[in-house]
Design an enzyme around this catalytic site. Sequence first.
Site, PDB file in Angstrom:
ATOM      1  N   TYR A 169       8.315  -1.583  -0.649  1.00 52.87           N
ATOM      2  CA  TYR A 169       7.212  -0.642  -0.779  1.00 52.87           C
ATOM      3  C   TYR A 169       5.929  -1.378  -1.186  1.00 52.87           C
ATOM      4  CZ  TYR A 169       3.794   2.375  -2.633  1.00 52.87           C
ATOM      5  OH  TYR A 169       2.570   2.947  -2.846  1.00 52.87           O
ATOM      6  N   ARG A 192      -4.241  -3.111  -8.085  1.00 53.83           N
ATOM      7  CA  ARG A 192      -2.808  -2.827  -8.108  1.00 53.83           C
ATOM      8  C   ARG A 192      -2.078  -3.991  -7.473  1.00 53.83           C
ATOM      9  NH1 ARG A 192       0.553   1.802  -4.715  1.00 53.83           N
ATOM     10  NH2 ARG A 192       0.919   0.077  -3.289  1.00 53.83           N
ATOM     11  N   ARG A 215      -1.994  11.804 -11.969  1.00 53.93           N
ATOM     12  CA  ARG A 215      -2.462  11.332 -10.655  1.00 53.93           C
ATOM     13  C   ARG A 215      -2.531  12.420  -9.583  1.00 53.93           C
ATOM     14  NH1 ARG A 215      -2.900   6.766  -8.529  1.00 53.93           N
ATOM     15  NH2 ARG A 215      -1.372   7.008  -6.839  1.00 53.93           N
ATOM     16  N   GLU A 227       3.165   3.057 -12.593  1.00 58.18           N
ATOM     17  CA  GLU A 227       3.040   4.355 -11.917  1.00 58.18           C
ATOM     18  C   GLU A 227       4.390   4.849 -11.428  1.00 58.18           C
ATOM     19  OE1 GLU A 227       0.274   4.061  -8.679  1.00 58.18           O
ATOM     20  OE2 GLU A 227       1.229   5.718  -7.624  1.00 58.18           O
ATOM     21  N   GLU A 274      -7.858   5.641  -7.465  1.00 60.58           N
ATOM     22  CA  GLU A 274      -7.280   4.746  -6.461  1.00 60.58           C
ATOM     23  C   GLU A 274      -8.175   4.747  -5.216  1.00 60.58           C
ATOM     24  OE1 GLU A 274      -3.455   5.973  -5.004  1.00 60.58           O
ATOM     25  OE2 GLU A 274      -2.989   3.984  -4.213  1.00 60.58           O
ATOM     26  N   TRP A 317      12.432   6.790  -2.010  1.00 55.29           N
ATOM     27  CA  TRP A 317      11.566   5.784  -1.358  1.00 55.29           C
ATOM     28  C   TRP A 317      10.308   5.559  -2.182  1.00 55.29           C
ATOM     29  CZ3 TRP A 317       6.553   6.337   0.739  1.00 55.29           C
ATOM     30  CH2 TRP A 317       6.030   5.117   1.247  1.00 55.29           C
ATOM     31  N   GLU A 354       1.294  11.864  -8.136  1.00 57.80           N
ATOM     32  CA  GLU A 354       0.784  11.973  -6.762  1.00 57.80           C
ATOM     33  C   GLU A 354       1.593  12.955  -5.925  1.00 57.80           C
ATOM     34  OE1 GLU A 354       1.067   7.820  -5.662  1.00 57.80           O
ATOM     35  OE2 GLU A 354       2.720   8.255  -4.318  1.00 57.80           O
ATOM     36  N   ASP A 403       2.857   0.056  -9.018  1.00 48.11           N
ATOM     37  CA  ASP A 403       3.500   1.308  -8.607  1.00 48.11           C
ATOM     38  C   ASP A 403       4.995   1.083  -8.441  1.00 48.11           C
ATOM     39  OD1 ASP A 403       4.189   3.749  -7.569  1.00 48.11           O
ATOM     40  OD2 ASP A 403       2.678   3.742  -5.971  1.00 48.11           O
ATOM     41  N   HIS A 446       7.023   3.583  -7.720  1.00 43.86           N
ATOM     42  CA  HIS A 446       7.325   4.502  -6.611  1.00 43.86           C
ATOM     43  C   HIS A 446       8.664   5.201  -6.799  1.00 43.86           C
ATOM     44  CE1 HIS A 446       6.377   5.816  -2.408  1.00 43.86           C
ATOM     45  NE2 HIS A 446       5.161   5.619  -2.872  1.00 43.86           N
TER      46      HIS A 446
HETATM   47  O1  KDG Z   1       2.050   9.274   1.589  1.00 49.04           O
HETATM   48  C1  KDG Z   1       2.623   8.477   0.608  1.00 49.04           C
HETATM   49  C2  KDG Z   1       1.621   7.456   0.099  1.00 49.04           C
HETATM   50  O2  KDG Z   1       0.411   8.065  -0.180  1.00 49.04           O
HETATM   51  C3  KDG Z   1       2.142   6.777  -1.142  1.00 49.04           C
HETATM   52  O3  KDG Z   1       3.306   6.066  -0.830  1.00 49.04           O
HETATM   53  C4  KDG Z   1       1.094   5.823  -1.681  1.00 49.04           C
HETATM   54  O4  KDG Z   1       2.259   5.719  -3.740  1.00 49.04           O
HETATM   55  C5  KDG Z   1       1.225   5.583  -3.126  1.00 49.04           C
HETATM   56  C6  KDG Z   1       0.031   5.185  -3.854  1.00 49.04           C
HETATM   57  O5  KDG Z   1       0.129   5.086  -5.066  1.00 49.04           O
HETATM   58  O6  KDG Z   1      -0.998   4.954  -3.229  1.00 49.04           O
HETATM   59 MG    MG Z   2       1.929   5.791  -5.840  1.00 46.68          MG
END
Ligand code: KDG
Ligand code: MG
Length: 407
Positions: free
Chosen positions: A159, A147, A288, A241, A344, A407, A267, A215, A217
Amino acid sequence: MRIAAADVVVTCPGRNFVTLKITTEDGVTGLGDATLNGRELAVASYLRDHVAPLLVGRDAHRITDLWHYLYKGAYWRRGPVTMTAIAAVDTALWDIKGKVAGLPVYELLGGAARDRVLCYGHASGETVEETLEQVQAYVDEGYRAVRVQCGVPGLPATYGVPHGEGSSFGAYEPAQVGAMPQEATWSTTAYLDVVPRLFAAVRERFGPHLEVLHDVHHRLTPMEAARLGESLRPYRPFWIEDPTPAENQRAFELLRAHTSVPIAVGEVLTSIWDCQDLITNQWIDYIRTTVVHAGGITHLKRIFDLADLYQVRSGSHGATDLSPVSMAAALHVDVSIPNFGIQEYMRHTAETDAVFPHTWRFERGHLYPSTEPGLGVELDEEEAARHPYRQAYLPVNRLEDGTVHSW
Ligand code: KDG
Ligand code: MG
């Protein structure tokens, strides 16, 4: 086989973890991860105050019955706190069942459907060049999938790029210890400018075969995400992602209509209902959801089985806030399902590994589940007690004008 005790252990070997330990009357123990990053004590209380008293005296072998007892019996359905608590119970009971049967959990799930589990690591740096150096380090270790994230010029912290306590190579730690969350700043314009340059540089240096992930995010609108997807398409991303928040699953219909890059989501999703439309409409390529936040092995299997019907593959979350107990459980699922995609893998610190000794292992870009009975992970309670809980929060994100953003 009756449950005699259900104990909650909170520990902070560099970062916080909540673990449920179930003990049967004949002394068999099972572990379940119950860590919800930044909201750990809510799940600890849910388990201690509302779940543990309900478990004592129940048959540890009746996993499905207990799952529905806790889910339907609570009346209040879904949500990360409830589903993480149920996950911990479910995972611990699978651990016990495996130990009693004398088999690793994956054998109870149908046996190995593959020899090894492809995983990806995290390469990140303030600059494109720094990220390339980290990609090189992963490639040298045998990783086939990486990644990539890099700093966004003009923004103080981005991030996925290490900064602050607990962050180092391979151990990016977004939750920071303190009484208040840190604040980050976001600019979509600057971000959309730098990411294609990062991908171009990665492809130029590492060629066409490395699997490269990214990612987003949850930070873009569907159309901004479509623009990103199209700008990355020439560089063949393995996936982008969380390109846009998934509370509105139909946002992905719009995105899908405008880019063909593979999309991974899930996630922060905690149940099959949260991803039902994403999966059944084939708006995503990878789901995920994880053992710890989506109701344990029992519920994750249902999500992945549904996904298999629609050619959606698994790509479980595996950041450092998912403890080695979660990773152990994830690997039993990953190795046994027909539609595995990728796992991951963010390496834990040595302190964390000392609290959770385990026999699953990494070798040349792949993970191998434990072959011991149960999950193959233990909790060293003396070691855990040496690291008391520390309050920590994930950051809050704002646009440059001060507006709160995802975030
Ligand atoms: O707790 C939040 C994290 O696990 C996250 O920000 C990590 O997005 C993430 C990832 O893909 O590992
Ligand atoms: Mg993520």
